[in-house]
Design an enzyme around this catalytic site. Structure first.
Site, PDB file in Angstrom:
ATOM      1  N   GLY A  10     -11.157   2.314  -6.202  1.00 47.71           N
ATOM      2  CA  GLY A  10      -9.892   1.881  -6.803  1.00 47.71           C
ATOM      3  C   GLY A  10     -10.108   0.646  -7.664  1.00 47.71           C
ATOM      4  O   GLY A  10     -10.926  -0.198  -7.317  1.00 47.71           O
ATOM      5  N   GLU A 102     -16.091  -0.204   0.212  1.00 43.33           N
ATOM      6  CA  GLU A 102     -16.903   0.433   1.266  1.00 43.33           C
ATOM      7  C   GLU A 102     -17.599   1.712   0.779  1.00 43.33           C
ATOM      8  O   GLU A 102     -18.751   1.959   1.140  1.00 43.33           O
ATOM      9  CB  GLU A 102     -16.039   0.733   2.512  1.00 43.33           C
ATOM     10  CG  GLU A 102     -14.736   1.423   2.176  1.00 43.33           C
ATOM     11  CD  GLU A 102     -14.078   2.181   3.338  1.00 43.33           C
ATOM     12  OE1 GLU A 102     -12.874   2.390   3.272  1.00 43.33           O
ATOM     13  OE2 GLU A 102     -14.778   2.562   4.286  1.00 43.33           O
ATOM     14  N   ILE A 125      -8.816  -4.866  -3.055  1.00 38.91           N
ATOM     15  CA  ILE A 125      -7.619  -5.685  -2.823  1.00 38.91           C
ATOM     16  C   ILE A 125      -7.339  -5.770  -1.318  1.00 38.91           C
ATOM     17  O   ILE A 125      -6.684  -6.683  -0.862  1.00 38.91           O
ATOM     18  CB  ILE A 125      -6.358  -5.159  -3.571  1.00 38.91           C
ATOM     19  CG1 ILE A 125      -5.940  -3.779  -3.091  1.00 38.91           C
ATOM     20  CG2 ILE A 125      -6.550  -5.203  -5.064  1.00 38.91           C
ATOM     21  CD1 ILE A 125      -4.518  -3.403  -3.513  1.00 38.91           C
ATOM     22  N   ASP A 126      -7.855  -4.805  -0.544  1.00 39.82           N
ATOM     23  CA  ASP A 126      -7.543  -4.751   0.899  1.00 39.82           C
ATOM     24  C   ASP A 126      -8.237  -5.853   1.709  1.00 39.82           C
ATOM     25  O   ASP A 126      -7.862  -6.112   2.844  1.00 39.82           O
ATOM     26  CB  ASP A 126      -7.935  -3.391   1.488  1.00 39.82           C
ATOM     27  CG  ASP A 126      -7.039  -2.257   1.017  1.00 39.82           C
ATOM     28  OD1 ASP A 126      -6.122  -2.520   0.226  1.00 39.82           O
ATOM     29  OD2 ASP A 126      -7.257  -1.110   1.444  1.00 39.82           O
ATOM     30  N   MET A 168       0.036  -2.279   0.175  1.00 44.43           N
ATOM     31  CA  MET A 168      -1.216  -1.546   0.366  1.00 44.43           C
ATOM     32  C   MET A 168      -1.992  -2.100   1.558  1.00 44.43           C
ATOM     33  O   MET A 168      -1.697  -3.200   2.048  1.00 44.43           O
ATOM     34  CB  MET A 168      -2.049  -1.574  -0.906  1.00 44.43           C
ATOM     35  CG  MET A 168      -1.599  -0.512  -1.902  1.00 44.43           C
ATOM     36  SD  MET A 168      -2.732  -0.342  -3.287  1.00 44.43           S
ATOM     37  CE  MET A 168      -2.066   1.143  -4.059  1.00 44.43           C
ATOM     38  N   GLU A 221       0.733   0.213   4.334  1.00 41.02           N
ATOM     39  CA  GLU A 221       0.792   1.676   4.154  1.00 41.02           C
ATOM     40  C   GLU A 221       0.049   2.437   5.257  1.00 41.02           C
ATOM     41  O   GLU A 221       0.387   3.574   5.563  1.00 41.02           O
ATOM     42  CB  GLU A 221       0.197   2.066   2.796  1.00 41.02           C
ATOM     43  CG  GLU A 221      -1.260   1.635   2.676  1.00 41.02           C
ATOM     44  CD  GLU A 221      -1.955   2.027   1.387  1.00 41.02           C
ATOM     45  OE1 GLU A 221      -1.383   2.752   0.572  1.00 41.02           O
ATOM     46  OE2 GLU A 221      -3.114   1.587   1.204  1.00 41.02           O
ATOM     47  N   ARG A 264      17.044  -0.667   3.014  1.00 42.32           N
ATOM     48  CA  ARG A 264      16.455  -0.216   1.744  1.00 42.32           C
ATOM     49  C   ARG A 264      14.941  -0.382   1.800  1.00 42.32           C
ATOM     50  O   ARG A 264      14.424  -1.226   2.539  1.00 42.32           O
ATOM     51  CB  ARG A 264      16.987  -1.047   0.575  1.00 42.32           C
ATOM     52  CG  ARG A 264      18.467  -0.853   0.291  1.00 42.32           C
ATOM     53  CD  ARG A 264      18.718   0.488  -0.385  1.00 42.32           C
ATOM     54  NE  ARG A 264      20.098   0.609  -0.836  1.00 42.32           N
ATOM     55  CZ  ARG A 264      21.093   1.127  -0.116  1.00 42.32           C
ATOM     56  NH1 ARG A 264      20.871   1.543   1.121  1.00 42.32           N
ATOM     57  NH2 ARG A 264      22.318   1.216  -0.615  1.00 42.32           N
ATOM     58  N   GLN A 272       0.445  -3.737  -7.172  1.00 43.76           N
ATOM     59  CA  GLN A 272      -0.424  -4.758  -6.546  1.00 43.76           C
ATOM     60  C   GLN A 272      -1.833  -4.767  -7.121  1.00 43.76           C
ATOM     61  O   GLN A 272      -2.595  -5.702  -6.917  1.00 43.76           O
ATOM     62  CB  GLN A 272      -0.535  -4.493  -5.031  1.00 43.76           C
ATOM     63  CG  GLN A 272       0.758  -4.663  -4.292  1.00 43.76           C
ATOM     64  CD  GLN A 272       0.748  -3.879  -2.980  1.00 43.76           C
ATOM     65  OE1 GLN A 272       0.489  -4.411  -1.924  1.00 43.76           O
ATOM     66  NE2 GLN A 272       1.022  -2.584  -3.043  1.00 43.76           N
ATOM     67  N   ARG A 273      -2.207  -3.688  -7.794  1.00 45.11           N
ATOM     68  CA  ARG A 273      -3.580  -3.591  -8.317  1.00 45.11           C
ATOM     69  C   ARG A 273      -3.654  -3.815  -9.823  1.00 45.11           C
ATOM     70  O   ARG A 273      -4.753  -3.966 -10.367  1.00 45.11           O
ATOM     71  CB  ARG A 273      -4.148  -2.196  -8.020  1.00 45.11           C
ATOM     72  CG  ARG A 273      -4.481  -1.957  -6.599  1.00 45.11           C
ATOM     73  CD  ARG A 273      -5.746  -1.148  -6.407  1.00 45.11           C
ATOM     74  NE  ARG A 273      -5.935  -0.048  -7.301  1.00 45.11           N
ATOM     75  CZ  ARG A 273      -6.035   1.230  -6.922  1.00 45.11           C
ATOM     76  NH1 ARG A 273      -5.905   1.558  -5.655  1.00 45.11           N
ATOM     77  NH2 ARG A 273      -6.273   2.169  -7.792  1.00 45.11           N
TER      78      ARG A 273
END
Ligand code: F6P
Length: 340
Positions: A10, A102, A125-126, A168, A221, A264, A272-273
């Site tokens: 990603g 990874e 980003i994780d 995410m 997520e 909501r 976010q990316r």
């Protein structure tokens, strides 16, 4: 010396600063950089582009990756792997710098074991890669999520609603916890800790008793409901990952059913990316890129650059293969102090 550079997995804010730093540093050292397009796929298909000073001019502040990316796993297809290895040799690469998470670094680790000269740069980003304190892209994603939580506060309060924010984080809740604490969320739900509806409802009701008739709940997520991840489709990618999504919607429905409070959902997704990296991520990416070239120069292959404290250090590339850095119980306990 000729160095190949590729970005896989990603995309992530900060990739272009890494590429720029690799090109600038290698050019100062009298080396040539060659861009491999779209991750490992580019090395299989021989899709190459020159990476000179002109190619990286003006890219520091740009999001995404000028090299393109893919989630191709060459180890899934023996013919593709053979092509990749032949192209590595035909291109006359003295080294390859693989920038990825990874999966990309897992492939890099395997190739490295087979004798290919590779240096890795950790990206996601994780922030779930072991061996490094932080990966670039994480700080940007956290800031985007924090700003969204800030904005949701005012509308939640005006309408006396529960707001569920899905962020995410496939296996790790780092983005959820950091943005949730920084944004003052009332509850943060992460993949590492199964969701307990009685806890969710308890937080909302307690706040209500204190006169707070709105709540913000951040959910990663990958958070598990009834023991399972919530997915958008069943199809797996080349590395066996399923497309996650939908936990926010499910949670909102359950909250409304249980409490009667209007609820909501906001799914932040790829926002976010996208876009420019924060100063922190540009700096980290730049330092990673510079150090990766220094390792190539010293012949330190099979290593990944990593942030430890304030130092950029080499660690064995296998550090990341098949392992993940997840949120531990102590860190989550700290976060819990601020729930409710
Ligand atoms: O690897 C980072 C990540 O952003 C995860 O948080 C998310 O699950 C996944 O990538 C999304 O991937 P894609 O861009 O293929 O939808």
């Amino acid at each position: 010396m000729k160095i190949g550079v590729l970005t896989g997995g990603g995309d992530c804010p900060g990739l272009n600063p890494v590429i720029r730093a690799i090109v600038k540093t290698s050019s100062r050292e009298g080396m040539t950089a060659l861009g491999i397009q779209n991750g490992w796929k580019g090395l299989v298909d021989n899709h190459i582009k020159p990476l000179d000073q002109a190619a990286v001019s003006g890219i520091l502040h740009r999001g995404g990756t000028v090299l393109g990316t893919s989630r191709t796993n060459p180890y899934k297809d023996p013919a593709a792997l053979e092509k990749l290895k032949n192209n590595f040799k035909k291109l006359g690469l003295d080294a390859l710098i693989a920038i990825g998470g990874e999966d990309t670094l897992g492939v890099a680790a395997k190739l490295s074991k087979e004798g290919f000269k590779i240096v890795g740069v950790p990206k996601t980003i994780d922030n779930d890669l072991p061996g490094t304190d932080f990966t670039f892209g994480f700080d940007t994603a956290v800031n985007i999520a924090m700003e969204a939580i800030d904005r949701l506060h005012s509308t939640a309060e005006s309408h006396q609603r529960i707001m569920v924010v899905e962020v995410m984080g496939r296996h790790a809740g780092w983005i959820a916890i950091h943005s949730g604490i920084a944004g003052g969320a009332d509850l943060v739900l992460i993949p590492e800790v199964p969701i307990r509806m009685e806890e969710v409802i308890g937080v909302i009701r307690k706040r209500n008793e204190r006169g707070k008739n709105f709540s913000i709940i951040v959910v990663a997520e990958g958070a598990k409901f009834d023991g399972s991840e919530v997915t958008l489709e069943k199809k797996l990618d080349d590395f066996g990952h399923v497309r996650l999504g939908g936990i926010g919607e499910l949670l909102a429905k359950k909250i409304e059913e249980a409490t009667g409070f209007e609820t909501r959902v906001t799914v932040l997704g790829h926002v976010q990316r996208g876009g420019s990296a924060t100063a922190f991520d540009r700096m980290l990416g730049t330092r990673f890129g510079e150090k990766a070239v220094r390792l190539v120069k010293k012949g330190e292959f099979g290593k990944m650059v990593a942030l430890r404290g304030n130092e950029i250090v080499p660690v064995p590339i296998e550090t990341v293969a098949g392992k993940l850095k997840t949120v531990d119980a102590d860190f989550y306990a700290m976060a819990k102090t601020f729930f409710g």
